[in-house]
Write an enzyme that holds these catalytic residues in place. Structure first.
Site: not given
Ligand code: UDX
Length: 436
Positions: A157, A159, A210, A256, A266
């Site tokens: 997944e 997600l 993944k 970014l 994750c």
């Molecule tokens: C992530 C992956 O995006 C997803 O594909 C996978 O299935 C599960 O892990 P998630 O952890 O739910 O999803 O959230 P995501 O939006 O990816 O953000 C993860 C972390 O990165 C957050 O703490 C967010 O604040 C941080 N982040 C994200 C940044 O610091 N900068 C960014 O540009 C994007």
């Protein structure tokens, strides 16, 4: 198609509802009786936008049911999906005990041909191990006849929490790792109604896609965070740099955003698990070492910034907006915000926090000295500084005039640059972001 989903956490419940919404009949199984009882009453065990509405609609039309008893639903299952937790162990490797238990249970109860799908995020090679466990349980109870009829597939997944239902219905691709045509077809049939690229590959490649996807996204974040650290105070703005490099199609504009680093269930786990997996196989995945170190250091650098401006922190009063690891979730796992609040408390700061959804989950992990407030303004009332640690949209809508008059010192440390474009200096705030 009849699907049994084992595990009703962030992945299992959301994915189970997604498949039910496509017209499949889904039975969700969990050993947590309290969680199943709540779900039976239409209450989700965590916050995810749109989840409870989807749950109610699908329960009404009988598309989805919840039970703690796998034996009561396994008989009609064409596909059994395993989405149990695989939390990190102290050495960074995933704890697969819940997965192995689920596999044993399936092997002990299965009386017919079925396809097993592992949804949990797992190290490469885990799917084949799950199949072995099931097949050995079948043999132990004299069902060798079924051993060759049980197939396994890896359908990882992708997600994101906070947008999980949308991500399920509009994925960039559906990756299917399997060994035979029937398994590929079965998985494609389950997804009928979703328009996307269906990528057929080997089980091992699917498992790697993944972890490599998440590791690369985490690498992008640590990269832009290092750029932010380099450019800070030079007059350059990391947001403009991110925009400028992101216009290059080979880089892309997403992931970014500089800040206090990534958290969640994750990225931290997958990056550590991949590094550990590589190590076991004799490879030192140096890049991932740096991704993890940079991420951990972002919190330290942010904390040092606060000390450099405020001086001695003991007995100071600081307000905090945001506790969840990202907006639109109540999940605080590996949250940088929680880490920073704990550092503040450790330095003797009087901390008052507000988060739109995560105060309930955070209360169980934060020190008892932390005060919880019911509004963003109250959290900053009487504070010598305000920290923005999660970029909830609500924070942009407060009255900054009221905020300024309620604070002792109008200083904002913004760990997500969430308010950077509001030009708060013109209202008399001292605004300190990341990479600005
Ligand atoms: C992530 C992956 O995006 C997803 O594909 C996978 O299935 C599960 O892990 P998630 O952890 O739910 O999803 O959230 P995501 O939006 O990816 O953000 C993860 C972390 O990165 C957050 O703490 C967010 O604040 C941080 N982040 C994200 C940044 O610091 N900068 C960014 O540009 C994007």
């Amino acid at each position: 198609m009849n699907i049994v989903m084992i595990g009703t956490g962030y992945v299992g419940l959301t994915t189970g509802l997604g498949f039910a919404g496509l017209g499949n009949r889904v039975a969700c199984v969990d050993t947590d009786t309290a969680k199943i009882a709540k779900l039976d009453l239409g209450h989700a065990p965590f916050y995810e936008p749109g989840l409870e509405e989807q749950l109610e609609a699908l329960q009404e039309n009988g598309q989805i049911v919840f039970t703690t008893d796998l034996s009561s639903v396994i008989g009609s299952a064409q596909v059994l999906m395993i989405a149990v937790q695989t939390p990190p162990q102290s050495n960074g490797q995933a704890d697969l005990s819940h997965l192995e238990t689920a596999a044993e249970q399936i092997g002990n109860l299965l009386e017919h041909e079925a396809l097993i799908v592992v949804k949990s995020t797992v190290p490469v090679g885990t799917n084949r191990r799950v199949l072995q466990i099931i097949q050995s349980s079948l043999s132990k109870r004299g069902r060798e006849d079924l051993v060759s009829l049980i197939k396994i597939a890896s359908v990882p997944e992708f997600l994101r929490e906070g947008s999980a239902l949308q991500d399920f219905l509009a994925p960039d691709r559906i990756v299917i790792g399997a060994d035979d045509e029937v398994s590929f077809r079965t998985i494609e049939q389950m997804h009928e109604g979703i328009k996307s690229i269906f990528l057929r590959t080997s089980i091992e490649s699917a498992e790697f896609i993944k972890v490599a996807s998440n590791a690369f996204l985490a690498t992008k974040i640590s990269f832009i965070n290092e750029i932010a650290n380099v450019v800070e105070g030079t007059g350059a703005d990391v947001r403009e740099i991110a925009h400028g490099i992101g216009l290059d199609k080979r880089i892309g504009p997403l992931f970014l955003r500089a800040g206090i680093g990534f958290g969640g269930s994750c990225f931290p786990i997958v990056v550590s698990a991949l590094k550990s997996y590589a190590g076991i196989n004799g490879y030192d995945f140096r890049l991932l070492n740096a991704v993890i170190e940079v991420n951990n250091r972002q919190r330290e650098l942010f904390f040092k910034k606060i000390v450099s401006v405020l001086g001695v922190l003991k007995n100071r009063k600081i307000g905090v907006w945001g506790l969840s690891f990202k907006p639109d979730t109540d999940d605080i796992r590996e949250s940088a915000a929680i880490d920073i609040v704990q550092r503040l408390v450790g330095a003797g700061v009087e901390v008052t926090v507000f988060d739109p959804k995560a105060m309930g989950t955070a209360a169980s992990v934060l020190p008892s000295s932390v005060a919880f407030s019911t509004t963003p303004i109250d959290a900053a009332s009487g504070a010598e500084a305000l920290l923005v640690l999660t970029e909830w949209p609500e924070f942009r809508g407060v009255s900054f005039e009221t905020l300024k008059s309620s604070m002792i010192e109008p200083i904002i440390f913004d760990g997500r640059n969430a308010l950077a474009d509001l030009n708060l200096e013109r209202l008399g705030f001292r605004y300190i972001g990341v990479g600005l």
